[in-house]
Design an enzyme around this catalytic site. Sequence first.
Site, PDB file in Angstrom:
ATOM      1  N   PRO A   1       0.855  -1.193   0.000  1.00 32.95           N
ATOM      2  CA  PRO A   1       0.000   0.000   0.000  1.00 32.95           C
ATOM      3  C   PRO A   1       0.888   1.240   0.000  1.00 32.95           C
ATOM      4  O   PRO A   1       1.788   1.346   0.835  1.00 32.95           O
ATOM      5  CB  PRO A   1      -0.782  -0.124   1.322  1.00 32.95           C
ATOM      6  CG  PRO A   1       0.033  -1.025   2.192  1.00 32.95           C
ATOM      7  CD  PRO A   1       0.809  -1.921   1.278  1.00 32.95           C
TER       8      PRO A   1
ATOM      9  N   ALA B   1       7.610  -1.769  -1.785  1.00 34.54           N
ATOM     10  CA  ALA B   1       7.037  -0.434  -2.018  1.00 34.54           C
ATOM     11  C   ALA B   1       7.936   0.340  -2.977  1.00 34.54           C
ATOM     12  O   ALA B   1       7.753   0.303  -4.192  1.00 34.54           O
ATOM     13  CB  ALA B   1       6.856   0.304  -0.692  1.00 34.54           C
ATOM     14  N   ARG B   2       8.955   1.022  -2.431  1.00 35.88           N
ATOM     15  CA  ARG B   2       9.788   1.905  -3.268  1.00 35.88           C
ATOM     16  C   ARG B   2      10.514   1.161  -4.383  1.00 35.88           C
ATOM     17  O   ARG B   2      10.740   1.708  -5.464  1.00 35.88           O
ATOM     18  CB  ARG B   2      10.789   2.665  -2.390  1.00 35.88           C
ATOM     19  CG  ARG B   2      10.120   3.808  -1.621  1.00 35.88           C
ATOM     20  CD  ARG B   2      11.067   4.452  -0.637  1.00 35.88           C
ATOM     21  NE  ARG B   2      11.570   3.470   0.328  1.00 35.88           N
ATOM     22  CZ  ARG B   2      12.388   3.763   1.333  1.00 35.88           C
ATOM     23  NH1 ARG B   2      12.817   4.992   1.486  1.00 35.88           N
ATOM     24  NH2 ARG B   2      12.790   2.830   2.169  1.00 35.88           N
TER      25      ARG B   2
ATOM     26  N   ASN C   1       8.637  -7.271   4.745  1.00 30.90           N
ATOM     27  CA  ASN C   1       8.597  -5.964   4.098  1.00 30.90           C
ATOM     28  C   ASN C   1       9.739  -5.101   4.624  1.00 30.90           C
ATOM     29  O   ASN C   1      10.061  -5.145   5.797  1.00 30.90           O
ATOM     30  CB  ASN C   1       7.230  -5.313   4.394  1.00 30.90           C
ATOM     31  CG  ASN C   1       7.120  -3.871   3.941  1.00 30.90           C
ATOM     32  OD1 ASN C   1       6.769  -2.999   4.726  1.00 30.90           O
ATOM     33  ND2 ASN C   1       7.418  -3.593   2.689  1.00 30.90           N
ATOM     34  N   GLY C   2      10.351  -4.352   3.707  1.00 28.65           N
ATOM     35  CA  GLY C   2      11.387  -3.403   4.113  1.00 28.65           C
ATOM     36  C   GLY C   2      12.655  -3.528   3.295  1.00 28.65           C
ATOM     37  O   GLY C   2      13.306  -4.579   3.303  1.00 28.65           O
TER      38      GLY C   2
ATOM     39  N   CYS D   1       1.807   2.265  10.083  1.00 25.90           N
ATOM     40  CA  CYS D   1       2.144   3.613   9.606  1.00 25.90           C
ATOM     41  C   CYS D   1       2.718   4.436  10.762  1.00 25.90           C
ATOM     42  O   CYS D   1       2.042   4.644  11.778  1.00 25.90           O
ATOM     43  CB  CYS D   1       0.908   4.307   9.034  1.00 25.90           C
ATOM     44  SG  CYS D   1       1.259   6.002   8.497  1.00 25.90           S
TER      45      CYS D   1
ATOM     46  N   GLN E   1      -6.557  -1.616   2.035  1.00 30.41           N
ATOM     47  CA  GLN E   1      -5.991  -1.353   3.356  1.00 30.41           C
ATOM     48  C   GLN E   1      -6.698  -0.178   4.028  1.00 30.41           C
ATOM     49  O   GLN E   1      -6.849   0.890   3.437  1.00 30.41           O
ATOM     50  CB  GLN E   1      -4.486  -1.048   3.303  1.00 30.41           C
ATOM     51  CG  GLN E   1      -3.923  -1.054   4.731  1.00 30.41           C
ATOM     52  CD  GLN E   1      -2.501  -0.566   4.848  1.00 30.41           C
ATOM     53  OE1 GLN E   1      -2.207   0.582   4.565  1.00 30.41           O
ATOM     54  NE2 GLN E   1      -1.622  -1.440   5.303  1.00 30.41           N
TER      55      GLN E   1
END
Length: 315
Positions: A31, A238-239, A214-215, A114, A85
């Site tokens: 997300p 994500a990025r 994630n990360g 978040c 989400q």
Amino acid sequence: MIGDIVETKQCQLKDPMDLFHSGQVVKICAPMVRYSKLAFRTLVRKYSCDLCYTPMIVAADFVRSAKARDSEFTTNKGDHPLIVQFAAKEAQVLCDAAHIVCPFADGIDLNCGCPQRWAMSEGYGACLINKPELVRDMVRHVRNQIDNPRFSVSIKIRIHEDLKRTVDLCQKAEATGVSWITVHGRSVEERHQPVHYDAIKIIKQSMSIPIVANGDIKTLKDAENVHHLTGADGIMVARGLLANPAMFAGYEETPLKCIQDWVDIALEHGTPFTCFHHHLMYMMERITSKQEKKVFNVLSSTSAVLDYLNDHYGV
């Protein structure tokens, strides 16, 4: 939105859990506020992404306002499996939001990760990792009120300094029927510090439901390494996907075909110029010189961008 959603009613919703039972590592688009919208999800699905999330949506606004629903949630029949989400802090509000999206999405995810100040001050996001009973209550309510057993209910978390607290949170969520848990391997305070993949491994070893890591995953090789380090059942990016939407298909950098696909999809979807342009800036970061960026990044119209791409790349 309505036209898209009516079309979706004809399509077969999918059970996201089937992905986790496939024996393959599940490749997931995270997300991302402003970015993981329908047009971008359409693009990454062309390049081996298995599962996509919408940007985080504040459930209370979504339930209260038709305007919020129209602007925040758009989908179509090819946009599956799809997880919506939500940011929420009240069980019934999350249930009401889940009821609205249930006919058109394959599951919901509760954001417990978040770290932004506004979210935490409102009682949303990462502050929920310190409220395991509330998380459990929200998951239980959705599980009890949504009739479809194939509709997934997942959570996305950050880790505590004391990992025992994270394992306790995850086990409580698992006992309530959460489908899977995505773990961003940093604490709330950490931003650019190395990701604690060892913590994700410990969480994975403590659970029997799927765990998604994630990360800081920027390439398919990174994804494979993190899977081996953690044993995670899925990898969320994500990025890395913003910079290279084709990364899950094994491309080291964004291929020109992917840039062409983005132009076609964005124009077809009527993507606003700023969003269209920003995605291209991310995608072309690694393949343009400093001088080229100075020119490209200040272009101010779709036609100027299309001319630039045609002149420089034949796109």
